[in-house]
Design a protein around this motif. Structure first.
Motif, PDB file in Angstrom:
ATOM      1  N   VAL A  49     -42.679  -0.272  29.791  1.00  0.00           N
ATOM      2  CA  VAL A  49     -44.001  -0.868  29.985  1.00  0.00           C
ATOM      3  C   VAL A  49     -44.254  -1.902  28.890  1.00  0.00           C
ATOM      4  O   VAL A  49     -43.903  -1.691  27.732  1.00  0.00           O
ATOM      5  N   TYR A  50     -44.857  -3.014  29.252  1.00  0.00           N
ATOM      6  CA  TYR A  50     -45.045  -4.129  28.316  1.00  0.00           C
ATOM      7  C   TYR A  50     -45.893  -3.760  27.110  1.00  0.00           C
ATOM      8  O   TYR A  50     -45.821  -4.417  26.078  1.00  0.00           O
ATOM      9  N   LEU A  51     -46.684  -2.715  27.196  1.00  0.00           N
ATOM     10  CA  LEU A  51     -47.530  -2.334  26.070  1.00  0.00           C
ATOM     11  C   LEU A  51     -46.705  -1.883  24.859  1.00  0.00           C
ATOM     12  O   LEU A  51     -47.180  -1.948  23.735  1.00  0.00           O
ATOM     13  N   TYR A  52     -45.473  -1.436  25.089  1.00  0.00           N
ATOM     14  CA  TYR A  52     -44.591  -1.108  23.967  1.00  0.00           C
ATOM     15  C   TYR A  52     -44.298  -2.359  23.140  1.00  0.00           C
ATOM     16  O   TYR A  52     -44.249  -2.306  21.915  1.00  0.00           O
ATOM     17  N   LYS A  53     -44.103  -3.478  23.815  1.00  0.00           N
ATOM     18  CA  LYS A  53     -43.861  -4.745  23.105  1.00  0.00           C
ATOM     19  C   LYS A  53     -45.109  -5.194  22.355  1.00  0.00           C
ATOM     20  O   LYS A  53     -45.021  -5.688  21.242  1.00  0.00           O
ATOM     21  N   VAL A  54     -46.263  -5.023  22.981  1.00  0.00           N
ATOM     22  CA  VAL A  54     -47.516  -5.382  22.323  1.00  0.00           C
ATOM     23  C   VAL A  54     -47.680  -4.549  21.053  1.00  0.00           C
ATOM     24  O   VAL A  54     -48.041  -5.071  19.990  1.00  0.00           O
ATOM     25  N   TRP A  55     -47.397  -3.243  21.147  1.00  0.00           N
ATOM     26  CA  TRP A  55     -47.487  -2.368  19.983  1.00  0.00           C
ATOM     27  C   TRP A  55     -46.479  -2.787  18.915  1.00  0.00           C
ATOM     28  O   TRP A  55     -46.780  -2.772  17.722  1.00  0.00           O
ATOM     29  N   ALA A  56     -45.270  -3.200  19.327  1.00  0.00           N
ATOM     30  CA  ALA A  56     -44.254  -3.644  18.363  1.00  0.00           C
ATOM     31  C   ALA A  56     -44.709  -4.913  17.640  1.00  0.00           C
ATOM     32  O   ALA A  56     -44.469  -5.063  16.434  1.00  0.00           O
ATOM     33  N   VAL A  57     -45.375  -5.827  18.334  1.00  0.00           N
ATOM     34  CA  VAL A  57     -45.894  -7.045  17.693  1.00  0.00           C
ATOM     35  C   VAL A  57     -46.984  -6.688  16.685  1.00  0.00           C
ATOM     36  O   VAL A  57     -47.013  -7.231  15.571  1.00  0.00           O
ATOM     37  N   THR A  95     -27.283 -10.634   8.631  1.00  0.00           N
ATOM     38  CA  THR A  95     -28.257 -10.207   9.626  1.00  0.00           C
ATOM     39  C   THR A  95     -27.558  -9.792  10.917  1.00  0.00           C
ATOM     40  O   THR A  95     -26.497 -10.307  11.249  1.00  0.00           O
ATOM     41  N   LYS A  96     -28.174  -8.857  11.616  1.00  0.00           N
ATOM     42  CA  LYS A  96     -27.674  -8.411  12.918  1.00  0.00           C
ATOM     43  C   LYS A  96     -28.365  -9.151  14.055  1.00  0.00           C
ATOM     44  O   LYS A  96     -28.035  -8.946  15.212  1.00  0.00           O
ATOM     45  N   LEU A  97     -29.336  -9.975  13.712  1.00  0.00           N
ATOM     46  CA  LEU A  97     -30.073 -10.716  14.731  1.00  0.00           C
ATOM     47  C   LEU A  97     -29.160 -11.746  15.374  1.00  0.00           C
ATOM     48  O   LEU A  97     -28.297 -12.320  14.717  1.00  0.00           O
ATOM     49  N   GLU A  98     -29.383 -12.000  16.662  1.00  0.00           N
ATOM     50  CA  GLU A  98     -28.458 -12.854  17.394  1.00  0.00           C
ATOM     51  C   GLU A  98     -29.057 -14.180  17.842  1.00  0.00           C
ATOM     52  O   GLU A  98     -28.440 -15.222  17.682  1.00  0.00           O
ATOM     53  N   SER A  99     -30.250 -14.150  18.402  1.00  0.00           N
ATOM     54  CA  SER A  99     -30.800 -15.388  18.961  1.00  0.00           C
ATOM     55  C   SER A  99     -31.373 -16.270  17.853  1.00  0.00           C
ATOM     56  O   SER A  99     -31.800 -15.778  16.808  1.00  0.00           O
ATOM     57  N   PRO A 100     -31.385 -17.573  18.077  1.00  0.00           N
ATOM     58  CA  PRO A 100     -31.957 -18.476  17.079  1.00  0.00           C
ATOM     59  C   PRO A 100     -33.429 -18.189  16.776  1.00  0.00           C
ATOM     60  O   PRO A 100     -33.873 -18.325  15.643  1.00  0.00           O
ATOM     61  N   GLY A 101     -34.177 -17.751  17.783  1.00  0.00           N
ATOM     62  CA  GLY A 101     -35.582 -17.424  17.563  1.00  0.00           C
ATOM     63  C   GLY A 101     -35.759 -16.238  16.639  1.00  0.00           C
ATOM     64  O   GLY A 101     -36.636 -16.240  15.768  1.00  0.00           O
ATOM     65  N   GLU A 102     -34.934 -15.214  16.809  1.00  0.00           N
ATOM     66  CA  GLU A 102     -34.999 -14.034  15.946  1.00  0.00           C
ATOM     67  C   GLU A 102     -34.654 -14.391  14.509  1.00  0.00           C
ATOM     68  O   GLU A 102     -35.342 -13.980  13.565  1.00  0.00           O
ATOM     69  N   LEU A 105     -37.427 -16.451  12.950  1.00  0.00           N
ATOM     70  CA  LEU A 105     -38.576 -15.612  12.615  1.00  0.00           C
ATOM     71  C   LEU A 105     -38.320 -14.833  11.329  1.00  0.00           C
ATOM     72  O   LEU A 105     -39.195 -14.743  10.468  1.00  0.00           O
ATOM     73  N   LEU A 106     -37.112 -14.297  11.168  1.00  0.00           N
ATOM     74  CA  LEU A 106     -36.774 -13.588   9.931  1.00  0.00           C
ATOM     75  C   LEU A 106     -36.857 -14.533   8.736  1.00  0.00           C
ATOM     76  O   LEU A 106     -37.429 -14.188   7.701  1.00  0.00           O
ATOM     77  N   ALA A 107     -36.317 -15.730   8.877  1.00  0.00           N
ATOM     78  CA  ALA A 107     -36.353 -16.699   7.778  1.00  0.00           C
ATOM     79  C   ALA A 107     -37.789 -17.089   7.433  1.00  0.00           C
ATOM     80  O   ALA A 107     -38.140 -17.215   6.258  1.00  0.00           O
ATOM     81  N   VAL A 108     -38.629 -17.248   8.439  1.00  0.00           N
ATOM     82  CA  VAL A 108     -40.030 -17.605   8.196  1.00  0.00           C
ATOM     83  C   VAL A 108     -40.761 -16.466   7.492  1.00  0.00           C
ATOM     84  O   VAL A 108     -41.515 -16.695   6.539  1.00  0.00           O
ATOM     85  N   THR A 148     -37.082  -3.476   6.981  1.00  0.00           N
ATOM     86  CA  THR A 148     -38.453  -3.878   7.305  1.00  0.00           C
ATOM     87  C   THR A 148     -38.464  -4.950   8.382  1.00  0.00           C
ATOM     88  O   THR A 148     -38.639  -4.651   9.562  1.00  0.00           O
ATOM     89  N   PHE A 149     -38.270  -6.182   7.966  1.00  0.00           N
ATOM     90  CA  PHE A 149     -38.430  -7.304   8.885  1.00  0.00           C
ATOM     91  C   PHE A 149     -37.422  -7.301  10.026  1.00  0.00           C
ATOM     92  O   PHE A 149     -37.783  -7.486  11.187  1.00  0.00           O
ATOM     93  N   GLU A 150     -36.149  -7.093   9.715  1.00  0.00           N
ATOM     94  CA  GLU A 150     -35.124  -7.184  10.746  1.00  0.00           C
ATOM     95  C   GLU A 150     -35.319  -6.112  11.824  1.00  0.00           C
ATOM     96  O   GLU A 150     -35.245  -6.394  13.022  1.00  0.00           O
ATOM     97  N   ARG A 151     -35.579  -4.891  11.409  1.00  0.00           N
ATOM     98  CA  ARG A 151     -35.786  -3.805  12.360  1.00  0.00           C
ATOM     99  C   ARG A 151     -37.023  -4.062  13.223  1.00  0.00           C
ATOM    100  O   ARG A 151     -37.002  -3.856  14.444  1.00  0.00           O
ATOM    101  N   ALA A 152     -38.109  -4.555  12.609  1.00  0.00           N
ATOM    102  CA  ALA A 152     -39.334  -4.836  13.362  1.00  0.00           C
ATOM    103  C   ALA A 152     -39.135  -5.982  14.352  1.00  0.00           C
ATOM    104  O   ALA A 152     -39.656  -5.942  15.464  1.00  0.00           O
ATOM    105  N   ILE A 153     -38.378  -6.995  13.947  1.00  0.00           N
ATOM    106  CA  ILE A 153     -38.104  -8.112  14.853  1.00  0.00           C
ATOM    107  C   ILE A 153     -37.284  -7.636  16.052  1.00  0.00           C
ATOM    108  O   ILE A 153     -37.535  -8.034  17.192  1.00  0.00           O
ATOM    109  N   MET A 154     -36.314  -6.764  15.809  1.00  0.00           N
ATOM    110  CA  MET A 154     -35.513  -6.235  16.923  1.00  0.00           C
ATOM    111  C   MET A 154     -36.354  -5.397  17.884  1.00  0.00           C
ATOM    112  O   MET A 154     -36.125  -5.408  19.092  1.00  0.00           O
ATOM    113  N   GLU A 155     -37.348  -4.680  17.362  1.00  0.00           N
ATOM    114  CA  GLU A 155     -38.245  -3.923  18.251  1.00  0.00           C
ATOM    115  C   GLU A 155     -39.046  -4.852  19.143  1.00  0.00           C
ATOM    116  O   GLU A 155     -39.303  -4.527  20.301  1.00  0.00           O
TER     117      GLU A 155
END
Length: 158
Positions: A49-57, A95-102, A105-108, A148-155
Protein backbone atom coordinates in the motif's frame (compact mmCIF):
# COMPACT_ATOMS: atom_id res chain seq x y z
CA UNK A 1 1.23 3.72 -6.59
CA UNK A 2 -0.76 6.20 -8.62
CA UNK A 3 -3.62 3.76 -9.14
CA UNK A 4 -3.73 3.09 -5.41
CA UNK A 5 -4.03 6.78 -4.62
CA UNK A 6 -6.80 7.11 -7.23
CA UNK A 7 -8.72 4.16 -5.74
CA UNK A 8 -8.25 5.56 -2.23
CA UNK A 9 -9.66 8.95 -3.23
CA UNK A 10 -12.61 7.33 -5.07
CA UNK A 11 -13.48 5.11 -2.09
CA UNK A 12 -13.18 8.02 0.35
CA UNK A 13 -15.41 10.38 -1.61
CA UNK A 14 -17.83 7.58 -2.56
CA UNK A 15 -18.38 6.94 1.14
CA UNK A 16 -19.12 10.62 1.66
CA UNK A 17 -21.53 10.68 -1.31
CA UNK A 18 -23.37 7.53 -0.19
CA UNK A 19 -23.90 9.04 3.24
CA UNK A 20 -24.77 12.42 1.75
CA UNK A 21 -22.61 14.02 4.39
CA UNK A 22 -19.43 15.97 3.76
CA UNK A 23 -18.13 16.32 7.31
CA UNK A 24 -14.65 15.63 8.61
CA UNK A 25 -15.95 12.54 10.45
CA UNK A 26 -17.35 11.02 7.25
CA UNK A 27 -14.16 11.89 5.39
CA UNK A 28 -12.13 10.11 8.10
CA UNK A 29 -14.38 7.04 8.00
CA UNK A 30 -14.11 6.93 4.20
CA UNK A 31 -10.34 7.36 4.44
CA UNK A 32 -10.09 4.40 6.83
CA UNK A 33 -12.36 2.28 4.63
CA UNK A 34 -10.14 3.19 1.66
CA UNK A 35 -7.03 2.07 3.56
CA UNK A 36 -8.78 -1.19 4.45
CA UNK A 37 -9.78 -1.73 0.83
CA UNK A 38 -6.23 -1.12 -0.39
CA UNK A 39 -4.82 -3.39 2.29
CA UNK A 40 -7.22 -6.21 1.35
CA UNK A 41 -6.36 -5.94 -2.35
CA UNK A 42 -2.65 -5.17 -2.12
CA UNK A 43 -1.66 -8.61 -3.42
CA UNK A 44 -3.47 -7.81 -6.67
CA UNK A 45 -1.40 -4.64 -7.10
CA UNK A 46 1.86 -6.55 -6.74
CA UNK A 47 3.29 -4.10 -4.22
CA UNK A 48 2.52 -2.70 -0.80
CA UNK A 49 0.00 0.00 0.00
CA UNK A 50 1.32 3.45 -0.93
CA UNK A 51 0.96 4.69 2.64
CA UNK A 52 4.10 2.70 3.54
CA UNK A 53 6.04 4.95 1.16
CA UNK A 54 4.43 8.05 2.64
CA UNK A 55 5.47 6.87 6.12
CA UNK A 56 9.02 6.18 4.84
CA UNK A 57 9.25 9.75 3.47
CA UNK A 58 8.08 11.16 6.81
CA UNK A 59 10.67 9.03 8.63
CA UNK A 60 13.40 10.26 6.25
CA UNK A 61 12.45 13.89 6.92
CA UNK A 62 12.42 13.34 10.69
CA UNK A 63 15.79 11.56 10.46
CA UNK A 64 17.25 14.46 8.51
CA UNK A 65 15.94 16.97 11.05
CA UNK A 66 17.43 14.91 13.90
CA UNK A 67 20.81 14.62 12.14
CA UNK A 68 20.72 18.33 11.26
CA UNK A 69 20.19 19.33 14.88
CA UNK A 70 22.89 16.93 16.12
CA UNK A 71 25.39 18.16 13.51
CA UNK A 72 24.66 21.79 14.39
CA UNK A 73 25.34 21.05 18.05
CA UNK A 74 28.63 19.32 17.14
CA UNK A 75 29.76 22.22 14.95
CA UNK A 76 28.73 24.69 17.65
CA UNK A 77 30.93 22.85 20.16
CA UNK A 78 33.89 23.12 17.79
CA UNK A 79 33.29 26.80 17.09
CA UNK A 80 32.81 27.79 20.72
CA UNK A 81 35.75 25.82 22.10
CA UNK A 82 38.79 27.96 23.08
CA UNK A 83 41.15 25.82 21.02
CA UNK A 84 39.98 24.25 17.82
CA UNK A 85 40.77 20.54 17.78
CA UNK A 86 39.45 19.20 14.50
CA UNK A 87 40.64 16.35 12.41
CA UNK A 88 39.19 17.31 9.04
CA UNK A 89 39.73 15.31 5.91
CA UNK A 90 38.21 13.51 2.97
CA UNK A 91 36.71 10.04 3.25
CA UNK A 92 35.42 7.68 0.60
CA UNK A 93 31.90 6.51 1.44
CA UNK A 94 30.87 3.40 -0.52
CA UNK A 95 27.16 3.18 -1.24
CA UNK A 96 24.70 0.43 -2.10
CA UNK A 97 22.38 2.88 -3.81
CA UNK A 98 21.95 2.29 -7.52
CA UNK A 99 19.90 4.95 -9.28
CA UNK A 100 21.27 8.43 -9.91
CA UNK A 101 18.35 9.94 -7.98
CA UNK A 102 19.12 7.88 -4.88
CA UNK A 103 22.82 8.73 -5.00
CA UNK A 104 22.09 12.42 -5.55
CA UNK A 105 19.65 12.47 -2.63
CA UNK A 106 22.30 10.90 -0.37
CA UNK A 107 24.87 13.47 -1.51
CA UNK A 108 22.43 16.33 -0.91
CA UNK A 109 21.53 15.09 2.58
CA UNK A 110 25.22 14.76 3.44
CA UNK A 111 25.95 18.26 2.14
CA UNK A 112 23.01 19.85 3.95
CA UNK A 113 24.23 18.41 7.26
CA UNK A 114 26.70 20.88 8.83
CA UNK A 115 30.28 19.69 9.08
CA UNK A 116 30.12 17.50 5.97
CA UNK A 117 30.30 18.23 2.26
CA UNK A 118 29.84 15.85 -0.68
CA UNK A 119 32.66 16.60 -3.09
CA UNK A 120 32.66 14.08 -5.92
CA UNK A 121 31.51 10.65 -7.10
CA UNK A 122 33.60 7.78 -8.39
CA UNK A 123 33.35 6.82 -12.07
CA UNK A 124 30.98 3.92 -11.31
CA UNK A 125 28.90 6.02 -8.84
CA UNK A 126 29.56 3.52 -6.04
CA UNK A 127 31.67 5.87 -3.89
CA UNK A 128 30.91 9.39 -2.69
CA UNK A 129 33.88 11.47 -1.57
CA UNK A 130 32.93 13.47 1.51
CA UNK A 131 34.87 16.22 3.28
CA UNK A 132 34.15 16.12 7.00
CA UNK A 133 35.04 18.53 9.77
CA UNK A 134 35.93 15.74 12.18
CA UNK A 135 36.94 12.29 10.95
CA UNK A 136 38.34 10.89 14.17
CA UNK A 137 36.76 7.52 13.42
CA UNK A 138 36.32 6.97 9.69
CA UNK A 139 34.64 3.59 9.93
CA UNK A 140 32.10 4.86 12.45
CA UNK A 141 31.29 7.84 10.23
CA UNK A 142 30.83 5.63 7.15
CA UNK A 143 28.68 3.22 9.17
CA UNK A 144 26.63 6.20 10.36
CA UNK A 145 25.89 7.25 6.77
CA UNK A 146 24.89 3.68 5.90
CA UNK A 147 22.70 3.18 8.97
CA UNK A 148 20.89 6.49 8.71
CA UNK A 149 20.54 8.19 5.36
CA UNK A 150 21.26 5.27 3.03
CA UNK A 151 18.86 2.88 4.77
CA UNK A 152 16.10 5.54 4.89
CA UNK A 153 16.56 6.37 1.21
CA UNK A 154 16.25 2.69 0.30
CA UNK A 155 13.00 2.46 2.28
CA UNK A 156 11.60 5.37 0.29
CA UNK A 157 12.72 4.32 -3.17
CA UNK A 158 12.42 0.52 -3.10
Amino acid sequence: MGIQLFIHVIVTFSWMLFNNSFTFVDFTIGFVIGIGTLWLFQRFFGYRVYLYKVWAVIKLLLLFIKELIQANIDVLKVVLSPKIHVNSGIIAVPTKLESPGEITLLAVLITLTPGTLSMDFSEDNQIIYVHALDISNREEMIKGFHDTFERAIMEVTR
